[in-house]
Design a protein around this motif. Structure first.
Motif, PDB file in Angstrom:
ATOM      1  N   PRO A 158       0.878  -1.087   0.031  1.00 19.26           N
ATOM      2  CA  PRO A 158       0.041  -0.020  -0.157  1.00 19.26           C
ATOM      3  C   PRO A 158       0.752   1.012   0.115  1.00 19.26           C
ATOM      4  O   PRO A 158       0.481   2.298  -0.678  1.00 19.26           O
ATOM      5  CB  PRO A 158      -0.760  -0.028   1.263  1.00 19.26           C
ATOM      6  CG  PRO A 158      -0.849  -1.454   1.579  1.00 19.26           C
ATOM      7  CD  PRO A 158       0.360  -2.178   1.183  1.00 19.26           C
ATOM      8  N   ARG A 159       1.931   1.218   0.575  1.00 14.28           N
ATOM      9  CA  ARG A 159       2.709   2.620   0.628  1.00 14.28           C
ATOM     10  C   ARG A 159       3.432   2.947  -0.901  1.00 14.28           C
ATOM     11  O   ARG A 159       3.262   4.065  -0.958  1.00 14.28           O
ATOM     12  CB  ARG A 159       3.895   2.278   1.399  1.00 14.28           C
ATOM     13  CG  ARG A 159       4.861   3.348   1.492  1.00 14.28           C
ATOM     14  CD  ARG A 159       6.244   3.300   2.056  1.00 14.28           C
ATOM     15  NE  ARG A 159       7.370   4.130   1.859  1.00 14.28           N
ATOM     16  CZ  ARG A 159       8.592   4.463   2.212  1.00 14.28           C
ATOM     17  NH1 ARG A 159       8.873   3.418   3.085  1.00 14.28           N
ATOM     18  NH2 ARG A 159       9.370   5.030   1.896  1.00 14.28           N
ATOM     19  N   TYR A 160       3.545   1.964  -1.585  1.00 15.06           N
ATOM     20  CA  TYR A 160       4.352   2.018  -2.884  1.00 15.06           C
ATOM     21  C   TYR A 160       3.354   2.245  -4.050  1.00 15.06           C
ATOM     22  O   TYR A 160       3.576   2.680  -4.917  1.00 15.06           O
ATOM     23  CB  TYR A 160       5.459   1.220  -3.057  1.00 15.06           C
ATOM     24  CG  TYR A 160       6.483   1.356  -1.904  1.00 15.06           C
ATOM     25  CD1 TYR A 160       7.534   2.437  -2.043  1.00 15.06           C
ATOM     26  CD2 TYR A 160       6.455   0.386  -0.794  1.00 15.06           C
ATOM     27  CE1 TYR A 160       8.264   2.332  -1.142  1.00 15.06           C
ATOM     28  CE2 TYR A 160       7.510   0.604   0.185  1.00 15.06           C
ATOM     29  CZ  TYR A 160       8.361   1.526   0.079  1.00 15.06           C
ATOM     30  OH  TYR A 160       9.428   1.452   0.785  1.00 15.06           O
ATOM     31  N   MET A 581      14.704   9.303  -6.440  1.00 15.40           N
ATOM     32  CA  MET A 581      16.264   9.395  -6.304  1.00 15.40           C
ATOM     33  C   MET A 581      16.750  10.864  -6.543  1.00 15.40           C
ATOM     34  O   MET A 581      16.472  11.298  -7.539  1.00 15.40           O
ATOM     35  CB  MET A 581      16.925   8.473  -7.260  1.00 15.40           C
ATOM     36  CG  MET A 581      16.678   6.865  -7.201  1.00 15.40           C
ATOM     37  SD  MET A 581      16.889   6.285  -5.602  1.00 15.40           S
ATOM     38  CE  MET A 581      18.328   6.184  -5.304  1.00 15.40           C
ATOM     39  N   THR A 582      17.283  11.415  -5.401  1.00 15.22           N
ATOM     40  CA  THR A 582      17.476  12.707  -5.422  1.00 15.22           C
ATOM     41  C   THR A 582      18.943  12.484  -4.699  1.00 15.22           C
ATOM     42  O   THR A 582      19.020  12.967  -3.498  1.00 15.22           O
ATOM     43  CB  THR A 582      16.524  13.612  -4.412  1.00 15.22           C
ATOM     44  OG1 THR A 582      15.556  13.465  -5.141  1.00 15.22           O
ATOM     45  CG2 THR A 582      16.979  15.135  -4.533  1.00 15.22           C
ATOM     46  N   GLU A 601       7.995  10.074  -1.099  1.00  6.44           N
ATOM     47  CA  GLU A 601       8.822   9.086  -1.754  1.00  6.44           C
ATOM     48  C   GLU A 601       9.986   9.627  -2.324  1.00  6.44           C
ATOM     49  O   GLU A 601      10.202   9.795  -3.425  1.00  6.44           O
ATOM     50  CB  GLU A 601       8.216   8.062  -2.705  1.00  6.44           C
ATOM     51  CG  GLU A 601       6.922   7.226  -2.104  1.00  6.44           C
ATOM     52  CD  GLU A 601       7.460   6.346  -0.798  1.00  6.44           C
ATOM     53  OE1 GLU A 601       8.597   6.037  -0.648  1.00  6.44           O
ATOM     54  OE2 GLU A 601       6.414   5.856  -0.447  1.00  6.44           O
ATOM     55  N   THR A 602      10.808  10.446  -1.325  1.00 11.44           N
ATOM     56  CA  THR A 602      11.819  11.119  -1.789  1.00 11.44           C
ATOM     57  C   THR A 602      13.245  10.237  -1.135  1.00 11.44           C
ATOM     58  O   THR A 602      13.010  10.234   0.187  1.00 11.44           O
ATOM     59  CB  THR A 602      11.888  12.729  -1.634  1.00 11.44           C
ATOM     60  OG1 THR A 602      10.871  13.104  -2.307  1.00 11.44           O
ATOM     61  CG2 THR A 602      13.231  13.272  -2.081  1.00 11.44           C
ATOM     62  N   SER A 658      12.837   8.030   3.112  1.00 11.62           N
ATOM     63  CA  SER A 658      11.421   8.996   2.681  1.00 11.62           C
ATOM     64  C   SER A 658      11.989  10.356   2.709  1.00 11.62           C
ATOM     65  O   SER A 658      12.907  10.634   3.527  1.00 11.62           O
ATOM     66  CB  SER A 658      10.184   8.321   3.412  1.00 11.62           C
ATOM     67  OG  SER A 658      10.513   8.578   4.913  1.00 11.62           O
ATOM     68  N   ALA A 659      10.966  10.828   2.459  1.00  8.17           N
ATOM     69  CA  ALA A 659      10.931  12.786   2.810  1.00  8.17           C
ATOM     70  C   ALA A 659      11.050  12.615   4.262  1.00  8.17           C
ATOM     71  O   ALA A 659      11.961  13.312   4.965  1.00  8.17           O
ATOM     72  CB  ALA A 659      10.060  13.267   2.221  1.00  8.17           C
ATOM     73  N   LEU A 660      10.156  11.774   5.096  1.00  5.82           N
ATOM     74  CA  LEU A 660      10.030  12.127   6.469  1.00  5.82           C
ATOM     75  C   LEU A 660      11.385  11.700   7.178  1.00  5.82           C
ATOM     76  O   LEU A 660      11.944  12.302   8.171  1.00  5.82           O
ATOM     77  CB  LEU A 660       8.984  11.040   7.080  1.00  5.82           C
ATOM     78  CG  LEU A 660       8.698  11.225   8.253  1.00  5.82           C
ATOM     79  CD1 LEU A 660       7.996  12.682   8.704  1.00  5.82           C
ATOM     80  CD2 LEU A 660       7.430  10.260   8.797  1.00  5.82           C
ATOM     81  N   ASP A 661      11.808  10.722   6.575  1.00  6.66           N
ATOM     82  CA  ASP A 661      13.422  10.082   7.184  1.00  6.66           C
ATOM     83  C   ASP A 661      14.405  11.091   6.948  1.00  6.66           C
ATOM     84  O   ASP A 661      15.469  11.133   7.700  1.00  6.66           O
ATOM     85  CB  ASP A 661      13.688   8.716   6.294  1.00  6.66           C
ATOM     86  CG  ASP A 661      14.763   8.128   7.124  1.00  6.66           C
ATOM     87  OD1 ASP A 661      14.793   7.972   8.468  1.00  6.66           O
ATOM     88  OD2 ASP A 661      15.762   7.931   6.342  1.00  6.66           O
ATOM     89  N   ALA A 662      14.080  12.051   5.696  1.00  8.32           N
ATOM     90  CA  ALA A 662      15.293  12.958   5.252  1.00  8.32           C
ATOM     91  C   ALA A 662      15.267  14.041   6.576  1.00  8.32           C
ATOM     92  O   ALA A 662      16.502  14.714   6.507  1.00  8.32           O
ATOM     93  CB  ALA A 662      14.654  13.558   4.114  1.00  8.32           C
ATOM     94  N   ARG A 663      14.401  14.149   7.213  1.00  8.51           N
ATOM     95  CA  ARG A 663      14.538  15.355   8.271  1.00  8.51           C
ATOM     96  C   ARG A 663      15.468  14.816   9.451  1.00  8.51           C
ATOM     97  O   ARG A 663      15.923  15.616  10.076  1.00  8.51           O
ATOM     98  CB  ARG A 663      13.045  15.395   9.043  1.00  8.51           C
ATOM     99  CG  ARG A 663      11.829  16.050   8.118  1.00  8.51           C
ATOM    100  CD  ARG A 663      10.609  16.280   9.054  1.00  8.51           C
ATOM    101  NE  ARG A 663       9.487  16.773   8.336  1.00  8.51           N
ATOM    102  CZ  ARG A 663       9.303  17.932   7.635  1.00  8.51           C
ATOM    103  NH1 ARG A 663      10.190  18.731   7.760  1.00  8.51           N
ATOM    104  NH2 ARG A 663       8.289  18.074   6.918  1.00  8.51           N
TER     105      ARG A 663
END
Length: 793
Positions: A158-160, A581-582, A601-602, A658-663
């Motif tokens: 479901p996430r992806y 992918m960034t 999804e970053t 993830s973007a949340l993890d990027a914090r």
């Protein structure tokens, strides 16, 4: 839009737990409930933990699965486990109840009867069924309950997976359907397709049919699953996992259940025959060869002297053999196709084995989709979206039909004695030759009854390709374009191969800075490619290094650094909109922006050490600024831990999950935003830019950065030395780490010294130039270009 702050998921199996995980991802407090285990001892029957064991197991599984169902481990704190005896009354407190129990109609009916006893009007109730009738599930329930009931079929994981099929019942309130559709799109990030209550709905109905005819074609042509997968993957615009690797991932028992659901619920003998499970498939299920979960299916991984090897099943002998690819001229020709349409035509109109296979599958799927359109969907757009979002096809059936040519393909179908569905006959009779038409910059689709209907984009979708067609390009070159996206906001789009940063992109950045400063209110940096940016043009850098062209490399790095500085100090707001992918230079483009609006999804990371380098476009400097915010420059004790965070993130090439993890790594700051639905990303970024402009935007001022100097440099070197002595890193890794430590420490200055941004940029550039001249770094660069993964040398 439905306001859902608290939810409950009933059933903690693979899907139920993953749905709960995704609800937690987007900030929704969720109960995850399952039955009380039947094998409890008398003592355990009094123990709440033991009674919640099945739900807890479902939650625990979220931490182990790969790819992770969670944006970060911390979000799991929003999931509260329970059981269907002690915690059933909690269902009256939630806004949405999702049923995800076993696919058995009677069990679901009994559950909904129980739910209605604690249900309060206003609570939305849905089933995650993959194909059981929505209306039959709630027979006997009150009309008020039925008004709030619908199907919400998530695709796994479901996430992806983007698709969410929403299936209204006969009595479902239309306002609730629309509010749930808006909620799913906006909050859950889904692409929603409204379906009719028919067996397996849309995606699984057509997808399963396609798999069944592929199985039949494999047997008719005497091929193996590996040979078929050579054709039915990327060559046909389908995922790399193609047909049989996909089936192994899904699980053959699950697939057989889906087939049987259609077989038992359709009346047409011909259609029924297609969905009848083949003897081969039934034999594999009987043998417990269910795919990845049992270690073997159509493929089997074995250990050999050379390492792990994947074998393929021989359908005739039921023995496993080394994999082989189907070789055919049409496949070679397809590879040379510039577009997917070129690839498809090369395949389906060829008479070799690959061509026959591709044509047979394509023909049958197209005819089936057109024949059953009115029964299962509202329009051709719904079918195309369902297959793209649910099965990851590049083109839906009707888009595929346009790509191979409707007239040409129909003529061949007639020659082969096929009955052409009325929808197709109506299209050709109208004088049109494609299901989609562009008129005045808008797309129209052929509709049931011979009418044309505009394909409506969501109000939050900014379509860069369409804007280009409408003449909104301000300026472009081979690497990038500057596009007017309305409201005096410009968008800088990278479109070089893999969006890699080279001279053309830097030129366009410099132009964008001047143009936006003079004529626009703000700048958004974003694109609509598979990924935002994978970094700098590695091939170009390697070629210059191998030619010992150090002045040219020095100039490229200076220009990149200068361009990033121009973005940081532009007198209009800059908003970066990364996704996918960034990496490397892609992150360095984002860091100077006033705000980042990232897709959920970053995957962000300064990964240059993987190719033997360190960031060269200001990434080190920008990360230091972020980690030093709010730190007293005189507090030497506080400085070193901040620098250590940067040293570890860059030195270990950390990439956010993830973007949340990027914090966690401060690639994103608390002021930066996250968009769950990537289709809305540019719109959201544009709104942020407009907001900054309206609030009287003032550009930042240059800062002085406190550094840890020689003392901090020694500490970081020591930490790297311990890793080297422990065998965790190589000598070359150690050399890179020392260069990185020197830059982050600010060089040979006293601890606590305030240095300028340019000073750090100069250190960074010198270290970059030094490393790119190293033979082992060039080996790493070459390996990455050839293999797509880092070399440890």
């Amino acid at each position: 839009m439905a306001k859902i702050k608290k939810a409950a998921v009933i059933g903690a199996g693979v899907m139920g737990a993953a749905i709960a995980g995704h609800l937690a991802n987007v900030g929704i407090s969720t109960y995850l409930l399952d039955i009380v285990p039947r094998d409890l001892t008398d003592e355990e029957k009094q123990d709440k933990k033991a009674r919640n064991r099945l739900a807890q197991a479902g939650k625990d599984r979220l931490f182990k699965e790969k790819p992770s169902p969670l944006y970060s481990k911390e979000v799991a704190g929003l999931i509260k486990v329970g059981n269907l005896e002690d915690d059933f009354d909690q269902l009256s407190e939630v806004d949405w109840i999702v049923e995800a129990v076993i696919e058995n109609l009677q069990i679901k009916r009994d559950l909904f009867e129980r739910i209605e006893k604690v249900w309060k009007p206003g609570i939305i109730v849905s089933s995650n069924t993959s194909g059981i009738s929505i209306n039959q599930m709630v027979e006997g329930r009150s009309e008020e309950f039925k008004k709030h009931f619908l199907g919400t079929h998530f695709f796994n994981p479901p996430r992806y997976m983007k698709l969410l099929e929403i299936i209204p019942g006969h009595s479902t309130d239309k306002a609730i359907v629309q509010s749930m559709k808006a909620f799913a799109e906006e909050v859950l990030g889904k692409g929603v397709v409204l379906c009719k209550d028919t067996p397996n709905f849309i995606a699984n109905r057509i997808g399963t049919y396609g798999l069944q005819v592929t199985l039949q074609a494999m047997e008719d042509l005497g091929l193996g699953p590996d040979e078929v997968d050579s054709v039915t993957g990327r060559a046909m615009g389908r995922p790399k996992s193609a047909t049989f690797r996909t089936l192994d991932l899904v699980g053959l028992d699950t697939y057989v259940h889906v087939c049987n659901n259609v077989y038992e619920n359709v009346n047409d003998p011909e259609e029924k025959a297609v969905f009848k499970v083949s003897p081969l498939l039934q034999k594999m299920v009987d043998n417990k060869w269910l795919g990845s979960k049992t270690g073997q299916g159509f493929y089997k991984k074995v250990k050999t002297d050379k390492g792990n090897e994947i074998l393929a099943l021989d359908p005739k002998t039921l023995e496993y053999r080394p994999r082989k690819k189907l070789k055919a001229p049409s496949l070679d020709q397809a590879k040379r196709g510039k577009t997917l349409a070129d690839q498809l035509k090369a395949l389906v109109y060829s008479n070799d084995t690959a061509g026959k296979l591709a044509w047979t599958i394509t023909k049958k799927v197209l005819l089936y989709s057109a024949q059953h359109l009115e029964e299962i969907a509202n329009d051709i757009v719904g079918i195309d979206q369902a297959m793209k979002w649910g099965f990851n096809w590049d083109l839906g059936p009707f888009e595929m039909w346009d790509a191979i040519g409707v007239e040409k393909s129909v003529a061949r179908m007639r020659e082969e004695g096929e009955t052409i569905p009325k929808l197709v006959e109506d299209l050709l009779a109208s004088g049109r030759t494609s299901f989609y038409q562009k008129e005045e910059g808008k797309v129209h689709a052929f509709h049931i009854g011979g009418k044309w209907k505009e394909v409506e984009e969501h109000e939050k979708v900014i379509n860069l390709a369409l804007l280009k067609e409408q003449g909104k390009v301000i300026k472009k070159n081979s690497g990038a374009s500057l596009i007017d996206i309305g409201d005096d906001i410009a968008c800088l789009e990278f479109h070089s191969p893999k969006q890699a940063i080279g001279a053309e992109i830097i030129t366009m950045i410099n132009y964008a800075v001047k143009e936006v400063s003079a004529n626009y209110r703000g700048l958004v940096i974003g694109n609509q490619a598979p990924n935002f940016c994978v970094g700098a043009n590695l091939m170009l850098m390697l070629m210059e290094a191998q030619d010992y062209n150090w002045p040219e490399i020095d100039l490229m790095v200076r220009q990149f650094q200068k361009a990033m500085g121009s973005l940081r100090y532009l007198d209009k707001p800059v908003v970066a909109a990364p996704f996918g992918m960034t990496l490397g230079g892609g992150v360095e483009v984002c860091l100077p922006a006033d705000r980042i609006q990232a897709a959920a999804e970053t995957y962000m990371g300064l990964v240059e050490v993987g190719v033997g380098l360190i960031p060269g476009g200001g990434g080190n400097k920008e990360m230091l600024i972020r980690w030093m915010e709010g730190v007293d420059p005189k507090d030497k004790v506080a400085l070193q831990p901040m620098v250590n965070h940067v040293f570890m993130a860059i030195g270990q090439a950390k990439v956010s999950t993830s973007a949340l993890d990027a914090r966690k790594y401060k690639f994103l700051r608390p002021c930066d935003g996250i968009t769950v639905n990537r289709d809305h990303l540019l719109y959201d970024a544009k709104q942020v830019a407009l907001g900054l402009a309206k609030s009287g935007y003032k550009p930042p001022q240059p800062v002085q950065i406190p550094v840890v100097g020689e003392t901090g440099y020694s500490l970081m070197k020591l930490a790297a030395r311990e890793l080297l002595l422990g065998g965790y890193i190589t000598e070359h890794d150690y050399k890179i780490a020392c260069k990185l430590a020197f830059v982050l420490a600010g060089g040979n200055v006293p601890e606590g010294t305030l240095v300028s941004e340019q000073y750090l940029l100069d250190l960074e550039r010198e270290a970059f130039l030094s490393l790119i001249g190293e033979p082992k770094t060039q080996q790493r660069m070459q390996y990455m270009l050839a293999k797509g993964k880092p070399l440890r040398n």
